[in-house]
Design an enzyme around this catalytic site. Sequence first.
Site, short mmCIF file in Angstrom:
data_model
loop_
_atom_site.label_atom_id
_atom_site.label_comp_id
_atom_site.label_asym_id
_atom_site.label_seq_id
_atom_site.Cartn_x
_atom_site.Cartn_y
_atom_site.Cartn_z
CD1 TRP A 101 -1.89 -2.27 1.95
CD2 TRP A 101 -2.89 -1.45 0.12
NE1 TRP A 101 -2.85 -3.17 1.55
CE2 TRP A 101 -3.47 -2.70 0.43
CE3 TRP A 101 -3.36 -0.75 -0.99
CZ2 TRP A 101 -4.49 -3.26 -0.32
CZ3 TRP A 101 -4.38 -1.30 -1.75
CH2 TRP A 101 -4.93 -2.54 -1.41
CG ASP A 170 -2.74 4.13 4.49
OD1 ASP A 170 -3.72 3.97 5.23
OD2 ASP A 170 -2.54 3.42 3.47
CE LYS A 194 -7.57 -2.32 5.60
NZ LYS A 194 -7.59 -3.62 4.98
C1 LIG Z 1 -2.75 0.13 4.81
C2 LIG Z 1 -3.75 0.15 3.68
N1 LIG Z 1 -3.83 1.24 2.90
C3 LIG Z 1 -4.70 1.31 1.89
C4 LIG Z 1 -5.54 0.26 1.59
C5 LIG Z 1 -6.51 0.39 0.43
O1 LIG Z 1 -7.74 0.69 0.97
P1 LIG Z 1 -9.02 0.93 0.03
O2 LIG Z 1 -9.44 -0.41 -0.45
O3 LIG Z 1 -9.99 1.58 0.97
O4 LIG Z 1 -8.63 1.83 -1.08
C6 LIG Z 1 -5.51 -0.89 2.39
C7 LIG Z 1 -6.42 -2.00 2.09
O5 LIG Z 1 -6.39 -3.06 2.62
C8 LIG Z 1 -4.59 -0.94 3.45
O6 LIG Z 1 -4.50 -2.03 4.22
#
Ligand SMILES: Cc1ncc(COP(=O)(O)O)c(C=O)c1O
Length: 359
Positions: A101, A170, A194
């Site tokens: 991510w 994030d 989550k």
């Molecule tokens: C740390 C992290 N950032 C971003 C995301 C992406 O999230 P989204 O599906 O809401 O775009 C995730 C998804 O699991 C994640 O674990």
Amino acid sequence: MKKINFCSGPAILPQSVYVDTQRSLLDFKDTGLSILELSHRSIYIVDMIEETKALVKELLYINDEYEILFLHGGASLQFCMIPYNFSLTNNTSIYTLTGQWASNAYNEAKLFSETSILVDSSNQNFSYLPYIEEKYSFDNSNYIHFTSNNTIYGTQWKSFPKCNIPLIVDMSSDIFSKKIEVNNFDLIYAGAQKNLGAAGVCMVIIKKAMLEKQNKNIPTMLDYAVHVKNNSSFNTPPVFAIYTCLLNLQWLKMQGGVDKIEEINNKKAAILYDEIERNSLFECVVKNEKDRSIMNAVFVAKNNDVEKYFKKFCLENGIVGIDGYRTIGGFRASLYNALPLESVETFIDMMKDFETNHA
Ligand SMILES: Cc1ncc(COP(=O)(O)O)c(C=O)c1O
């Protein structure tokens, strides 16, 4: 059979959230209307969003220098909104590559900004956190971006450096799992699915001073200032998903808030990592204990047969969502707030039984 859900997201939410959302589908707060048919401009929904914001602020001790937003597009849209809003010509945006991510965020920033990488752990498939200094001073830089918890690889930053530029994090997979000092951050974002609520909404905690650092000429829906000015309702917000966040945060408050849940989360993680270390059939992927995530425990079986049979054993015993991400294989147990300690204890007993029968 009641299932134990270790899924990394969408993930388990408290039972009370399921019951109360179900009720709201038929009659939201005695309005005689379903939450799905209520206007986002109605007093009921405006109040509900205000209540959610207030609870976020209360649980994380956030002062009035910050605004809380509930936006569409998941955490992934933030990967592009951040560089779009805060990249100034000739300045660099700094990224820390500690997982999938984090890398996605970096790749998106490259479209809108000069970028540089402070640290990168891809050389060992993101199984550790690189060394960072306690303090940094950067020249001609927009901001520095971290991913607090690397959901896929099971590492988690326990602290962040002090920097002379905005710190953007994030926190999709560890928000509300432990105390944080929000004053140390300039922008925090988290996809809800989550530790926060149903998929479909991303929460952003933004320091108001960040709005003064914005680029001009930003498309309306990508402009933080527009969402702040319109209280997350410039267009129709994801009302139902926000409501699940409210219910989840009310549950968290009843549990004793973030301080109390942190204690329970630490215990869940400690007993599970202890068992993985003890059990002769499994091993942790993240070797350095201090890098290990309290939210996502990633482990592998010591041989392929064990992996195959343990997966089957889990399914037969009502354990779901335990498969590791496809780039690692093995197993990942996500231990978000709503997963009870007893579920982890049950899983540990199963690991022991499995070892007795298969070692
Ligand atoms: C740390 C992290 N950032 C971003 C995301 C992406 O999230 P989204 O599906 O809401 O775009 C995730 C998804 O699991 C994640 O674990």
